[in-house]
Design a protein around this motif. Sequence first.
Motif, short mmCIF file in Angstrom:
data_model
loop_
_atom_site.label_atom_id
_atom_site.label_comp_id
_atom_site.label_asym_id
_atom_site.label_seq_id
_atom_site.Cartn_x
_atom_site.Cartn_y
_atom_site.Cartn_z
N GLY A 71 0.68 -1.28 -0.06
CA GLY A 71 -0.15 -0.01 0.14
C GLY A 71 0.62 1.43 -0.09
N TYR A 72 2.09 1.09 0.47
CA TYR A 72 2.97 2.25 0.25
C TYR A 72 3.32 2.40 -0.96
N LYS A 73 3.84 3.86 -1.48
CA LYS A 73 4.30 4.24 -2.60
C LYS A 73 5.81 4.82 -2.79
N ILE A 74 6.17 4.76 -3.82
CA ILE A 74 7.31 4.99 -4.26
C ILE A 74 7.28 6.25 -4.91
N ILE A 75 7.50 7.51 -4.62
CA ILE A 75 7.08 8.76 -5.22
C ILE A 75 8.37 9.31 -5.86
N LEU A 76 8.17 9.42 -7.40
CA LEU A 76 9.21 10.17 -7.89
C LEU A 76 8.99 11.64 -7.85
N LEU A 77 10.05 12.44 -7.49
CA LEU A 77 9.96 13.77 -7.18
C LEU A 77 10.77 14.54 -8.24
N GLY A 78 10.66 15.33 -8.91
CA GLY A 78 11.55 16.14 -9.90
C GLY A 78 11.73 17.18 -9.03
N THR A 79 12.98 17.46 -8.39
CA THR A 79 13.29 18.67 -7.80
C THR A 79 14.53 19.17 -8.58
N THR A 80 15.21 20.34 -8.18
CA THR A 80 16.28 20.98 -8.88
C THR A 80 17.35 20.03 -8.85
N LEU A 81 17.86 19.85 -10.31
CA LEU A 81 18.73 18.90 -10.16
C LEU A 81 20.22 19.78 -9.86
N MET A 82 21.24 19.20 -9.12
CA MET A 82 22.23 19.70 -8.74
C MET A 82 23.37 18.57 -8.73
N ASP A 83 24.25 18.84 -9.64
CA ASP A 83 25.44 17.76 -9.77
C ASP A 83 26.52 18.31 -8.81
N ILE A 84 26.27 17.95 -7.49
CA ILE A 84 26.95 18.10 -6.29
C ILE A 84 27.02 17.14 -5.67
N SER A 85 28.32 16.58 -5.14
CA SER A 85 28.61 15.20 -4.46
C SER A 85 29.68 15.62 -3.22
#
Length: 220
Positions: free
Chosen positions: A173-187
């Motif tokens: 019943g739980y979901k895996i939600i795909l969320l488009g957030t600001t992409l930041m190529d930082i690690s």
Amino acid sequence: MTALTPKRLGLFGGTFNPIHYGHLRTAEEVVEALGLTRLWFIPAAQPPHKGGQYITPFATRLEMTRLAVGRHPRITVSDIEGRRPGKSYSIETLRQVRAQQGPDWELYFILGLDAILEITTWKDYAELFTLCHFVALDRPGYDRSQLEAVLRREVHPPCRPLPGGTGFQHPSGYKIILLGTTLMDISATRIRRLVEEGRSIRYLLPEKVRRYIIKNKLYA
Ligand code: ATP
């Protein structure tokens, strides 16, 4: 908020060695997009996936995470994983938070695509999907189709896609939600490397954290 509105708690775990704007801005956007009541950054005391390699002490990473968040109406830093001995398994944190918070709280476990793609290597991974929703964040270099392959073919029992590409539904019943957030190529890896090479890390992370790193000669 009415009495019927569920309280939503986001759990954002990681090594945070160090925390950077890729974590912070995404957290802010997840709080807003999902209407989270609270979000906790949870630094791992002993990250299970970084076996063998030297990791900055937990207290130092916790301090940097606290400096980075500062005072925020909804976001705080939890030391829950530092209060348990042994490796910091997410399943144990989730069971603990689930029991502590009680049934009024909906839990959302937040992680980047790179991390969720490896979910089947996590301790008791199948149980994770029975305890909370997941929020999968886009990250440069990883694409959502890879996640579909993992969730439909490698995860047991498998998840099914939700209409409109918004995520997946687990049989629990739980979901895996795909969320488009600001992409930041930082690690954090790149930040550590830049410090090691004597190069600038300014504007990749909050100034207070940058100063802390320099003052304490971290990663040098
Ligand atoms: P490292 O380079 O040391 O592996 P990291 O930058 O990936 O570190 P972690 O502390 O390992 O940072 O990450 C914690 C969580 O934040 C993970 O779920 C990861 O996928 C996510 N994350 C890290 N950086 C970003 C980013 N730039 N955008 C979105 N999610 C991120």
